[in-house]
Design an enzyme around this catalytic site. Structure first.
Site, PDB file in Angstrom:
ATOM      1  N   SER A  65       0.722  -1.110   0.050  1.00 55.45           N
ATOM      2  CA  SER A  65      -0.143   0.059   0.060  1.00 55.45           C
ATOM      3  C   SER A  65       0.899   1.134  -0.158  1.00 55.45           C
ATOM      4  O   SER A  65       1.733   1.450  -0.873  1.00 55.45           O
ATOM      5  CB  SER A  65      -0.888  -0.147   1.168  1.00 55.45           C
ATOM      6  OG  SER A  65      -2.032   0.846   1.063  1.00 55.45           O
ATOM      7  N   LYS A  79     -19.924  17.843   3.693  1.00 56.49           N
ATOM      8  CA  LYS A  79     -18.636  18.208   4.808  1.00 56.49           C
ATOM      9  C   LYS A  79     -18.525  16.806   5.633  1.00 56.49           C
ATOM     10  O   LYS A  79     -17.518  16.917   5.948  1.00 56.49           O
ATOM     11  CB  LYS A  79     -19.480  19.327   5.607  1.00 56.49           C
ATOM     12  CG  LYS A  79     -18.381  19.519   6.937  1.00 56.49           C
ATOM     13  CD  LYS A  79     -17.029  20.251   6.487  1.00 56.49           C
ATOM     14  CE  LYS A  79     -16.277  20.288   7.571  1.00 56.49           C
ATOM     15  NZ  LYS A  79     -14.888  20.742   7.236  1.00 56.49           N
TER      16      LYS A  79
END
Length: 338
Positions: free
Chosen positions: A167, A219
């Site tokens: 990763s 948000k």
């Protein structure tokens, strides 16, 4: 009298323990009131010298007197030759053992800056001994950017993976000119994951209301305590896909020969498998790299260390002292018990 002596010794140790705790608390409170930025320093270890010492020790304990005499003679000849030769090229070694939050990047940036001030792009090289299973995107993105600084300066960079570079770890590794991995090292995992628990059902079951006020439609897409919506989940998934796309683009740019759609599935492989897929360039260990490079290069390990101030040193010393006193006190108490 023996009882009084034992009691006095017990009382003295107890008092010392209490005072030590008080001092530690005072130091912590003082540090909290007046925070100071910790300054660090670059330390250099001569790995070539360490390898030479290891070799010399082994030779002196295995060769006969006649063989040892011949060896010393050969050493003198080689030393004279080296005096007339040009200085060796250098190999700078950095260890990066990455955590999930990638806080080690703070030291990495200092180490790379130090190397860039002195490295000769025509001769010198850098070896990163990398170990990381990945972590936060922004942290490993910055770590990869630090390695990119070496590439931008045209300094040859090798990344050695002895155990794992997955990763975010592979995001760093793919920047290198050459990726070398031990046979059973874990490589790949070019994917993105995000997961959070949701306690909304538990709150509802216990008649607990949760309110969250935001400005901006997205948000907050998913929440831990509120009730998640399909629209929020879809937006969150979209953001994850965008991050994955950036990851794939970055790896493709660094290693254009890769079939990115085949390897960017989030899977990981052992290095021997990763070699066949083009994720690594060579199967080897960092130890063998050092041994091979030692013949033609001077090897230095570069490490950035944080300097400990007086309060840090006192805290460490007192902590050690308190720990020992505690163990001694417990031992004595156990001895007093019937």
């Amino acid at each position: 009298m023996e009882f009084l002596y034992e009691y006095g010794l017990f009382f003295a140790k107890t008092l010392t323990f209490v005072i030590a705790i008080a001092v530690i608390v005072a130091i912590i409170m003082g540090a909290a009131v007046k925070p100071k930025a910790k300054k660090g320093e670059i330390t250099i270890d001569d790995l070539s010298e360490q390898l030479d010492d290891l070799k010399q020790s082994f030779i002196e304990n295995t060769l006969s007197k006649k063989e040892l005499k011949a060896h010393h003679k050969q050493q003198k000849l080689e030393a004279k030759k080296q005096q007339s030769d040009e200085p060796k090229a250098r190999l700078y070694v950095i260890d990066f053992n990455g955590s999930v939050d990638a806080h080690e990047v703070e030291s990495l940036r200092e180490e790379i800056t130090a190397i860039l001030t002195i490295a000769n792009k025509e001769k010198d090289r850098v070896l990163i001994r990398l170990e990381s299973g990945g972590g936060v995107v922004h942290g490993y993105g910055l770590a990869a950017s630090q390695l990119q600084r070496l590439r931008n300066a045209e300094i040859h960079l090798t990344v050695a993976i002895d155990k794992v570079a997955a990763s975010g770890g592979y995001m760093m590794a793919c920047v290198a000119n050459e990726i070398v991995a031990a046979p059973f090292a874990i490589v790949g995992s070019i994917g993105v994951i995000a997961q959070i628990p949701n306690f909304n059902k538990i709150l509802k079951k216990n008649d607990v209301d949760f309110e969250q006020i935001t400005a901006g439609e997205y948000k907050r897409t998913l929440t831990i305590f509120g009730e998640n919506t399909d629209k929020g989940r879809e937006k969150f998934k979209e953001e994850i896909e965008q991050t994955h796309g950036l990851f794939k683009t970055f790896v493709s740019k660094q290693r254009p020969s890769l079939d990115i759609d085949t390897v960017a599935t989030g899977e990981h492989w052992f290095a021997t498998q990763a070699f066949d897929k083009g994720l690594v360039d060579k199967i080897d260990t960092s130890d063998d790299i050092l041994l091979s490079q030692a013949k033609e290069r001077q090897i230095f390990k570069v490490k950035y260390r944080i300097k400990k101030n007086l309060s840090d040193k006192l805290a460490i010393g007192l902590s050690s002292g308190v720990s020992k006193a505690g163990v001694s006190l417990m031992s004595r108490l156990k001895g007093l018990n019937p």
